[in-house]
Scaffold this motif. Structure first.
Motif, PDB file in Angstrom:
ATOM      1  N   LEU A  60       0.850  -1.188   0.000  1.00 61.76           N
ATOM      2  CA  LEU A  60       0.000   0.000   0.000  1.00 61.76           C
ATOM      3  C   LEU A  60       0.888   1.241   0.000  1.00 61.76           C
ATOM      4  N   PRO A  61       0.715   2.150  -0.938  1.00 55.88           N
ATOM      5  CA  PRO A  61       1.576   3.345  -0.990  1.00 55.88           C
ATOM      6  C   PRO A  61       1.455   4.173   0.290  1.00 55.88           C
ATOM      7  N   VAL A  62       2.608   4.617   0.797  1.00 61.28           N
ATOM      8  CA  VAL A  62       2.660   5.466   1.983  1.00 61.28           C
ATOM      9  C   VAL A  62       2.671   6.923   1.531  1.00 61.28           C
ATOM     10  N   ASP A  63       1.906   7.751   2.205  1.00 65.98           N
ATOM     11  CA  ASP A  63       1.846   9.174   1.885  1.00 65.98           C
ATOM     12  C   ASP A  63       3.261   9.749   1.829  1.00 65.98           C
ATOM     13  N   LYS A  64       3.588  10.429   0.733  1.00 63.28           N
ATOM     14  CA  LYS A  64       4.949  10.926   0.546  1.00 63.28           C
ATOM     15  C   LYS A  64       5.306  12.032   1.520  1.00 63.28           C
ATOM     16  N   ARG A  65       4.323  12.645   2.147  1.00 62.20           N
ATOM     17  CA  ARG A  65       4.631  13.615   3.191  1.00 62.20           C
ATOM     18  C   ARG A  65       5.180  12.922   4.435  1.00 62.20           C
ATOM     19  N   VAL A  66       4.802  11.651   4.605  1.00 65.00           N
ATOM     20  CA  VAL A  66       5.318  10.863   5.717  1.00 65.00           C
ATOM     21  C   VAL A  66       6.632  10.190   5.348  1.00 65.00           C
ATOM     22  N   SER A  67       6.730   9.718   4.098  1.00 61.49           N
ATOM     23  CA  SER A  67       7.921   8.977   3.668  1.00 61.49           C
ATOM     24  C   SER A  67       9.079   9.881   3.270  1.00 61.49           C
ATOM     25  N   GLY A  68       8.873  11.184   3.332  1.00 62.46           N
ATOM     26  CA  GLY A  68       9.946  12.104   2.955  1.00 62.46           C
ATOM     27  C   GLY A  68      10.102  12.247   1.460  1.00 62.46           C
ATOM     28  N   GLY A  69       9.050  11.974   0.703  1.00 67.90           N
ATOM     29  CA  GLY A  69       9.080  12.134  -0.745  1.00 67.90           C
ATOM     30  C   GLY A  69       9.497  10.891  -1.503  1.00 67.90           C
ATOM     31  N   SER A  70       9.913   9.827  -0.804  1.00 71.31           N
ATOM     32  CA  SER A  70      10.346   8.603  -1.483  1.00 71.31           C
ATOM     33  C   SER A  70       9.174   7.636  -1.636  1.00 71.31           C
ATOM     34  N   ASN A  71       9.351   6.653  -2.521  1.00 66.32           N
ATOM     35  CA  ASN A  71       8.329   5.627  -2.718  1.00 66.32           C
ATOM     36  C   ASN A  71       8.469   4.570  -1.632  1.00 66.32           C
ATOM     37  N   LEU A  72       7.447   4.492  -0.792  1.00 65.08           N
ATOM     38  CA  LEU A  72       7.460   3.562   0.331  1.00 65.08           C
ATOM     39  C   LEU A  72       6.129   2.828   0.363  1.00 65.08           C
ATOM     40  N   TYR A  73       6.187   1.540   0.735  1.00 66.34           N
ATOM     41  CA  TYR A  73       4.982   0.713   0.692  1.00 66.34           C
ATOM     42  C   TYR A  73       4.793   0.016   2.036  1.00 66.34           C
ATOM     43  N   ALA A  74       3.529  -0.106   2.410  1.00 67.70           N
ATOM     44  CA  ALA A  74       3.175  -0.729   3.685  1.00 67.70           C
ATOM     45  C   ALA A  74       2.602  -2.114   3.444  1.00 67.70           C
ATOM     46  N   TYR A  75       3.003  -3.063   4.289  1.00 68.27           N
ATOM     47  CA  TYR A  75       2.526  -4.435   4.188  1.00 68.27           C
ATOM     48  C   TYR A  75       1.871  -4.840   5.503  1.00 68.27           C
ATOM     49  N   SER A  76       0.645  -5.351   5.369  1.00 65.02           N
ATOM     50  CA  SER A  76      -0.110  -5.763   6.539  1.00 65.02           C
ATOM     51  C   SER A  76       0.350  -7.133   7.000  1.00 65.02           C
ATOM     52  N   CYS A  77       0.790  -7.221   8.231  1.00 68.13           N
ATOM     53  CA  CYS A  77       1.235  -8.513   8.767  1.00 68.13           C
ATOM     54  C   CYS A  77       0.068  -9.463   8.951  1.00 68.13           C
ATOM     55  N   THR A  78      -1.114  -8.923   9.172  1.00 72.58           N
ATOM     56  CA  THR A  78      -2.293  -9.793   9.320  1.00 72.58           C
ATOM     57  C   THR A  78      -2.531 -10.600   8.055  1.00 72.58           C
ATOM     58  N   ASP A  79      -2.338  -9.969   6.892  1.00 70.89           N
ATOM     59  CA  ASP A  79      -2.533 -10.671   5.623  1.00 70.89           C
ATOM     60  C   ASP A  79      -1.535 -11.811   5.467  1.00 70.89           C
ATOM     61  N   PHE A  80      -0.262 -11.565   5.795  1.00 72.08           N
ATOM     62  CA  PHE A  80       0.751 -12.617   5.675  1.00 72.08           C
ATOM     63  C   PHE A  80       0.486 -13.752   6.660  1.00 72.08           C
ATOM     64  N   ARG A  81       0.114 -13.390   7.883  1.00 71.89           N
ATOM     65  CA  ARG A  81      -0.128 -14.436   8.880  1.00 71.89           C
ATOM     66  C   ARG A  81      -1.319 -15.302   8.491  1.00 71.89           C
ATOM     67  N   SER A  82      -2.381 -14.675   7.982  1.00 71.30           N
ATOM     68  CA  SER A  82      -3.553 -15.459   7.595  1.00 71.30           C
ATOM     69  C   SER A  82      -3.249 -16.341   6.387  1.00 71.30           C
ATOM     70  N   ARG A  83      -2.430 -15.825   5.452  1.00 69.36           N
ATOM     71  CA  ARG A  83      -2.085 -16.611   4.277  1.00 69.36           C
ATOM     72  C   ARG A  83      -1.326 -17.878   4.664  1.00 69.36           C
ATOM     73  N   TYR A  84      -0.347 -17.742   5.538  1.00 75.74           N
ATOM     74  CA  TYR A  84       0.459 -18.900   5.911  1.00 75.74           C
ATOM     75  C   TYR A  84      -0.286 -19.827   6.868  1.00 75.74           C
ATOM     76  N   ALA A  85      -1.236 -19.258   7.598  1.00 77.84           N
ATOM     77  CA  ALA A  85      -2.071 -20.126   8.433  1.00 77.84           C
ATOM     78  C   ALA A  85      -2.944 -21.016   7.561  1.00 77.84           C
ATOM     79  N   GLU A  86      -3.470 -20.448   6.456  1.00 79.03           N
ATOM     80  CA  GLU A  86      -4.294 -21.240   5.535  1.00 79.03           C
ATOM     81  C   GLU A  86      -3.457 -22.295   4.821  1.00 79.03           C
ATOM     82  N   SER A  87      -2.221 -21.928   4.441  1.00 80.34           N
ATOM     83  CA  SER A  87      -1.387 -22.882   3.703  1.00 80.34           C
ATOM     84  C   SER A  87      -0.939 -24.042   4.569  1.00 80.34           C
ATOM     85  N   SER A  88      -0.923 -23.832   5.896  1.00 81.43           N
ATOM     86  CA  SER A  88      -0.472 -24.906   6.782  1.00 81.43           C
ATOM     87  C   SER A  88      -1.580 -25.878   7.129  1.00 81.43           C
ATOM     88  N   LEU A  89      -2.838 -25.551   6.779  1.00 81.89           N
ATOM     89  CA  LEU A  89      -3.952 -26.452   7.078  1.00 81.89           C
ATOM     90  C   LEU A  89      -4.008 -27.612   6.088  1.00 81.89           C
TER      91      LEU A  89
END
Length: 639
Positions: free
Chosen positions: A610-639
């Motif tokens: 998810l793109p981070v507001d450039k006023r927060v990132s200091g003008g650079s391209n920065l992306y946010a990743y939700s840990c909940t999404d990764f945890r749920s994905r690997y929880a499903e793959s382990s079933l």
């Protein structure tokens, strides 16, 4: 306006000019980050509750500084609030020094020299000489608490007896570990010699309580493992006797006070002695608990902080005695010049030399008269010693001047060091003499002084454009950093914990400043250590998730890549890193305490960031990743 009032006005303008010249504002750095964090936590505790700094309690629970600073930030913003706080601290410092000089000196020249020395000097009081500085120029509770403590100690109790106690109480509630020594001094100056000696001895015997193993944990001794950890990982917490330069400075300050206690102004002699006694006892008590009987509460209280009393008032004691000596007879100023030259020549052990001189002159008062019995010899020795000391003096003030080049001064290094660096007091002496000479010409003096003040004020903020923009962008949660984010969630931004705190406005997963204040919480040490190890693995790993055995292997790879680190005592700082691999994002997200990871990759493991507001990132391209999404994905793959 009368001549004395003109002189006072000119002196105040000169003091403000010198303070800004010698203490340029460099922005939010060092401890200013932590005090800012605690102020923001006071404004929005729900946003920072999960940060390691607050999970197990923090020091600001015992002060009123955070509410005051928080209110200022809420009114002026983060960047401007910090700058205003430093300016307020400078004003209080100059005001306290002004009252101290007025209290000790009735004559204009010594009063002027003392005040201008205080405006210029910054004295490092840390055991290892690297952290705590009197008269600092960044936003902390100390810039308010110490001037209030000074004012409490120099206030004339004959006017309003309750005012010193009120000022000391205000200092304590702003910074207990520094302000409490003003209270101790007020109490000590009112005790008889017998009771004062008994109180000091009782204080030095406090560590013996650890041998009784009381139920209260604060009175127990630290475990050997904990003490070893603190000895190896902290620079300015314990007194370990491994820095001779700082011990030499301490001896110099104590000797100056003791000399002032014997030959200074009669009305302040006992105060000089009390200050020396408290500072010396505090340092000795810290040395005892640092090496032999580590009583928990005393290790945390750090009694060596009493040294600030000696460092500050030694300036007044030296000027006091020098002024009296210089005016004593025709050879007085030659005597002062000889002593000053010898101390400059013997600077590496000047403290020992001055302490030895105090012992000798106290034991044999007639020795002073014998040493100065030959006026001709005294004058010759003073001239020769001054000529020998001159090259070293010039070299030292050149170094002081080079440190001020970022102010944009165009004059030569030596002149800049004498004026802006103080030059061992030579700068304040010369400027005081100049002010007195110009006193009869106010139409010439005041325009020059005001123009200097205006120029230095315009150059006081020495932040470069990048730092100024970075701090100016701090919004502390007032901007939605990225879609789906909620304040109070924990964010890991490699090497940018300050941006998480002050830009995103939420709890940081781990950062370098979490390594501060480890003495106050063993639980925080363990948590920060665990998180830094995970961050170290995340900076190396090329696969995720990892088994326990694979984590051990990758951590060993991290150690192999950083052989310059020790890892001997499992110090959290050994694992500090600013790197992060794409697989490391997924690996870190396995920790349920982490909600988001910020990285520069637009995609990780098939998931778009998810793109981070450039006023927060200091003008650079920065992306946010939700840990909940990764945890749920690997929880499903382990079933």
């Amino acid at each position: 306006m009368s001549a004395p009032r003109r002189f006072d006005a000119a002196l105040i303008v000169a003091g403000a000019t010198l303070w800004m010249a010698a203490h340029p504002y460099a922005g939010i750095y060092q401890d200013a980050n932590l005090y800012l964090l605690m102020a923001l936590n006071w404004l929005a505790p729900e946003a920072y509750a999960r940060d390691p700094w607050f999970l197990f309690g923090s020091q600001d629970s015992y002060t009123l500084f955070s509410p005051l600073y928080g209110g200022l930030i809420d009114l002026a913003g983060i960047a401007d609030g910090a700058r205003v706080l430093v300016a307020m601290g400078g004003f209080l410092w100059l005001a306290a020094s002004w009252f101290a000089a007025k209290r000790l000196f009735s004559e204009p020249l010594p009063r002027s020299v003392a005040f201008l020395c205080c405006a210029v000097f910054s004295l490092n009081i840390s055991p290892a000489g690297s952290t705590f500085v009197l008269n600092e120029s960044f936003a902390t509770a100390r810039v308010l608490a110490i001037p209030l403590a000074i004012a409490a100690l120099v206030f004339d109790v004959r006017q309003r007896p309750f005012v010193p106690w009120l000022l000391a109480a205000c200092s304590v509630v702003l910074h207990p570990l520094f302000g409490i020594w003003a209270v101790f001094c007020l109490v000590a100056t009112r005790l008889s010699e017998r009771w004062l000696a008994a109180a000091v001895i009782a204080g030095l015997l406090l560590p013996l309580l650890t041998l009784l193993h009381p139920a209260a944990s604060a009175l127990q001794a630290l475990s050997p493992e904990r003490l070893t950890f603190l000895q190896e990982t902290t620079r300015d917490l314990l007194v370990l006797g491994n820095d001779w330069r700082q011990l030499n400075s301490l001896l110099f300050w104590l000797a100056a006070l003791l000399i002032g206690g014997g030959w200074g102004a009669e009305g302040f002699r006992r105060t000089y002695r009390v200050l020396a006694l408290l500072a010396g006892a505090g340092y000795l008590l810290s040395a005892l608990v640092s090496n032999y009987l580590p009583m928990t509460i005393l290790v945390q209280a750090q009694p060596w902080r009493a040294v600030w009393l000696a460092a500050y008032f030694s300036v007044f004691a030296l000027i006091d005695v020098a002024w009296r000596t210089g005016r004593a007879d025709a050879e007085g100023w030659y005597r002062v010049a000889l002593i000053a030259a010898i101390l400059i020549l013997c600077r590496p052990f000047a403290g020992v030399l001055l302490m030895a001189a105090w012992v000798a002159f106290s034991a044999a008062p007639r020795l002073i008269n014998r040493l100065s019995s030959s006026a001709g010899l005294l004058r010759v020795l003073a001239i020769i010693a001054t000529l020998f000391a001159l090259p070293g003096f010039i070299a030292d003030v050149r170094l002081e001047g080079e440190a001020l080049t970022h102010l944009g001064w165009t004059v030569e290094h030596t002149l800049r060091g004498i004026v802006g660096g103080g030059g061992f007091g030579v700068g304040p002496v010369l400027l005081s003499c100049l002010l007195l000479a110009l006193l009869s010409r106010p139409l010439l003096a005041f325009p020059m002084l005001l123009a200097s003040l205006a120029w230095v004020a315009g150059h006081w903020d020495t932040r470069d454009l990048a730092a100024s923009r970075w701090e100016g962008a701090f919004q502390a949660g007032r901007l939605a950093a990225f879609s789906g984010f909620h304040r109070g969630q924990t964010v890991y931004w490699p090497g940018r914990a300050q941006d998480v705190w002050f830009g995103v406005g939420t709890a940081a997963y781990v950062g370098e400043y979490h390594l501060s204040g480890l003495v106050f919480s063993e639980q925080r040490v363990l948590l920060v250590g665990q998180r830094w190890k995970r961050a170290a693995v995340a900076s190396v790993t090329e696969a995720a998730p990892l088994s326990m055995a694979e984590e051990v292997r990758v951590l060993a790879e991290f150690r192999r890549r950083h052989p310059e680190r020790h890892y001997g005592r499992d110090h959290p700082g050994d694992y500090v890193t600013k790197a992060l691999t794409p697989a490391g994002v997924v690996y870190l997200c396995a920790d349920p305490a982490l909600d988001w990871v910020l990285a520069h990759w637009p995609e990780v493991s098939g998931q778009s960031g998810l793109p981070v507001d450039k006023r927060v990132s200091g003008g650079s391209n920065l992306y946010a990743y939700s840990c909940t999404d990764f945890r749920s994905r690997y929880a499903e793959s382990s079933l």
